[in-house]
Design an enzyme around this catalytic site. Sequence first.
Site, PDB file in Angstrom:
ATOM      1  NE  ARG A  84      -1.746   1.258   3.896  1.00 52.79           N
ATOM      2  CZ  ARG A  84      -1.162   2.531   4.184  1.00 52.79           C
ATOM      3  NH1 ARG A  84      -1.458   3.748   3.305  1.00 52.79           N
ATOM      4  NH2 ARG A  84      -0.398   2.503   5.153  1.00 52.79           N
ATOM      5  CB  VAL A  85       1.846   3.977  -1.979  1.00 48.25           C
ATOM      6  CG1 VAL A  85       3.106   3.065  -2.092  1.00 48.25           C
ATOM      7  CG2 VAL A  85       1.027   3.957  -3.040  1.00 48.25           C
ATOM      8  CB  SER A  86      -0.629   7.398   1.644  1.00 49.31           C
ATOM      9  OG  SER A  86      -0.393   6.664   2.759  1.00 49.31           O
ATOM     10  CE  LYS A  87       1.872  12.568  -0.365  1.00 53.09           C
ATOM     11  NZ  LYS A  87       2.877  13.423  -0.692  1.00 53.09           N
ATOM     12  CD  GLN A 111       3.520   8.254  -1.089  1.00 57.08           C
ATOM     13  OE1 GLN A 111       2.278   7.382  -0.971  1.00 57.08           O
ATOM     14  NE2 GLN A 111       3.693   8.844   0.247  1.00 57.08           N
TER      15      GLN A 111
END
Length: 210
Positions: A7-10, A15
Amino acid sequence: MLVGYMRVSKVDGSQTTDLQRDALLAVGTDPESLYEDKASGKKEDRPQLAACLKALRHGDTLVVWKLDRLGRDLRHLVNVVHDLTERGIGLKVLTGQGAAIDTTTASGKLVFGIFAALAEFERELISERTIAGLAAARARGRNGGRPYKMTPAKLRLAMASMGRPETKVSDLCTELGITRQTLYRHVSPTGELRPEGEGLLARSYRPRSV
């Protein structure tokens, strides 16, 4: 089989999951069993996480690069791992503060047991604050507003609060904004999930159709 979740946030491309992917593959994770989300760790509604959890089978191990890739909310993490354990599925964290967690080993289970104890402590604090807040609101003549439906977050708080001697069901319903009938359809008086509650939590992990 090792199944990986990344998972990445952006979502703007700033990312990538390259580092996570390399780490997961290095420990033997099946390349065809990698799931990836681009969303905040605080969001429980992550389509690929739901798909990953659904794809796991008894004897599999879910592998994540860091514990915060799975989620940033301790209670959510504990609930996910509890569900995995009930299904005979392990969790392995490769690096970061949760790197000692490997629920396929005795020592790893002990470490996660500490996490679970902290989550229970947090739930008790929330319950105590809820009761205190309701008492303060009543003293000022304020009551709850229009009832709303049960949500996964409300359900988890209800589970933590029910069965505690000091919890008043009427106060809990007011705080959650639900009726007593709604509460008892989802949770037993001792805080155990009822079929409707189990269904609600199951749906919260189900991927949305596109």
